[in-house]
Design a protein around this motif. Sequence first.
Motif, PDB file in Angstrom:
ATOM      1  N   ASP A 558      82.908  40.617  36.340  1.00  0.00           N
ATOM      2  CA  ASP A 558      83.642  40.575  35.113  1.00  0.00           C
ATOM      3  C   ASP A 558      84.859  39.854  34.951  1.00  0.00           C
ATOM      4  OD1 ASP A 558      84.657  41.528  32.314  1.00  0.00           O
ATOM      5  OD2 ASP A 558      84.583  43.646  32.968  1.00  0.00           O
ATOM      6  N   ARG A 561      88.037  41.263  33.220  1.00  0.00           N
ATOM      7  CA  ARG A 561      88.527  42.346  33.994  1.00  0.00           C
ATOM      8  C   ARG A 561      89.325  41.694  35.182  1.00  0.00           C
ATOM      9  NH1 ARG A 561      87.788  44.435  38.756  1.00  0.00           N
ATOM     10  NH2 ARG A 561      85.761  43.873  38.726  1.00  0.00           N
ATOM     11  N   PRO A 576      93.335  47.347  36.178  1.00  0.00           N
ATOM     12  CA  PRO A 576      92.109  47.729  35.494  1.00  0.00           C
ATOM     13  C   PRO A 576      91.001  48.188  36.724  1.00  0.00           C
ATOM     14  CG  PRO A 576      92.614  45.842  34.641  1.00  0.00           C
ATOM     15  CD  PRO A 576      93.584  45.862  35.732  1.00  0.00           C
ATOM     16  N   ASP A 582      79.394  45.494  35.940  1.00  0.00           N
ATOM     17  CA  ASP A 582      80.624  44.482  35.506  1.00  0.00           C
ATOM     18  C   ASP A 582      79.707  43.250  35.211  1.00  0.00           C
ATOM     19  OD1 ASP A 582      83.070  45.712  36.276  1.00  0.00           O
ATOM     20  OD2 ASP A 582      83.240  44.911  38.015  1.00  0.00           O
TER      21      ASP A 582
END
Length: 703
Positions: A558, A561, A576, A582
Amino acid sequence: MKIVKIGLLAFVVLALLLVIGLVAAVNFFEINRHHERISQMVYNHTGRELQLYGDLEWGLWPKLYLAGGPLSLGNAPNFGPEPFLHLESFHLAVVTSPLLRSKLLVSAAKFTGLRLNLARNQAGVTNWQDLTARMFPAPPPKAAPPFAAMALGGVQLQDVLISWQDEISGQTAEIRDLELQIEPLALGDPIQLNLNFIANSEHPKLQVITELSGTALYDLKAGQYSLKPLEIAAAFSGPTVPGGRADLTLRARLDLDTKQEQLQVNTDLIKAQLGVSDSKDQPEVNDFNAPPLSLTASANLDVKEIFTSPNFTLNLDLPSFNPRQLMALLKRPIPETADAKALSRLALNTKISGTPGKFTVKPIDLRLDDSHINGELTMRDLNLRDISYKIEIDQIDLDRYLPPTKEKRTITPDAAVVGAALLPLELLRSLRIAGEKRAAKLKISGLTLENLVLGVKAADGQINVTPLAATLYGGRMVGQVNLDARGQQPIIKSENRLSGIQVGPLLRDFTGKQEWLRGQANIDYRLHTTGATFATMKANINGEANFSVTNGTVAGVDIDRLLRQANALLQGGALPVAQRDDRTDFTSFSGSLQIKNGLISNHDLSLISPLLRISGKGSAHLVTEQVDYRLRAAVIADPQDRKSRDLARLQGIAIPIQISGNFASLSYRPDLSGIGLDLLKDKIRQRGGPSPQERRRIMELLP
């Protein structure tokens, strides 16, 4: 009446004088003084030299006989120094007195130590063609039998060796320890014969021990001959035989019509035997009779123009049976397959017709488990191994029949399909092939292909696979493969284009793992490699590829993220939490690959999403499976989007992301040192401070 009596008396006296004269000739004529004359007569008739190494014996009364040996008959020109025929000893005898009554009574004919060397040269000429041309220049005239009756005391052949060498195919073979026994008979009576021999061949390496017995029936006037029943027991052994040994017993009937030049053969499988124990001295024969498995096989052979231009038709019918049950009954090891239920059903029905050098197998009707395979095959020239074929398959899962393995043995989808279709390289080097295979549905290396069309052309060790086309995973595959098998190491070239493919399911089936990429893909590549093993080919692969994927997802990472983690570290906030699902969504994902000796390099990766613009470059090695990649992700801020506002501080800054590890375990992390440098550069640009010259020098010192 008196004249008749005088005539009869004169005939008797003449016959007696003839007999006395022949007896005297035998007693006073030395045949062994005339070896050279006999050899010259044979040479005049055959064109071959006859060597007589031993004395000849002959007699007239009470039997007309000839015996002797050893002797040899020379080979044809340019066929080597070894003799065409060698015979250790022979004995032929005819009872003399019945000849006066037009009756032929032959005592047992015996031949021992026969050696027959048969060969064919590169021009296709055999070393017996000249003999047949000289000895049989024209068909023999049809005439009535010269004898009113005939009887044969039998024929015995012992210690016979027949060798065969073919310079065209490279094949060598021999029949040794041949023994033939024909029982005594009278003209018109059935003939009982027994034949035993051992046959060996080098290509393939195989030995066959054969025992044959039968009863011959004949009608000389009608030209009709039969062998019924004919029983054959054969034991096969060699590396090409499953389990090392296979025994087979057949019962057959042969019918020959010389006037119609037609031969018919009908056979029925009555018994099969397979396998030997681990002990070489004590072979264990496991009997199999047809009834337990309801296994029957029948064949019908019809040969016409057998003496002039033979052509034949063979019908073969093998009804459905369970190969696994058969092997279990015979206590033989069952081949290990990925699917334990594979090889549970087999049936074959086919027809073979043509000449010994050119024939067609049509139709081929084969049922293997859940698959129905049909088609045809034509041998255009047996000497050149020139073959064409057409095969159609309704559906087949080839992975079922492969040994269980976790390792994938292919690099690309086309390599998987072609690898399953091609024959061993040694065989391909000697074949000429023109064929096409079609499959409505085929599974190989986990991939499912539909409407497959695969054409193969091979000649002189060069194999071209084209067309190669199929539909798969919502898209289309079109390509070609070229294989050069002339050298010690095969050279493989592949070109392929995958268009409109749903790449996620393809990767999942091909790798057997959860896919890391989803979306609709267009992929084209041009690859070439060399090597005799999969590992060598993977290390030597070179080429280039291009790909583009739209409206998809990169699973397992991700990037949004990762950017938030970088932002939190810079601002001192909470990181996070990683999610199980993900992923990074994108609207387009593209790039090009260069491959050199198994090393894949990329310098123009591009991924675009509503929030991100990602570029990248790096490498991955097919042999070590190590990955070294660096991405640069730039945030595109949108005041109306909350996620963009949260990352507004990173807008316009390229965030480095390092990807490393191996194919099975990759790690993704932001490069914070790179982020710090980019922020410092940004602040210098925005704040001024030092003089323009100083700012320029600072910027030059930064990476």
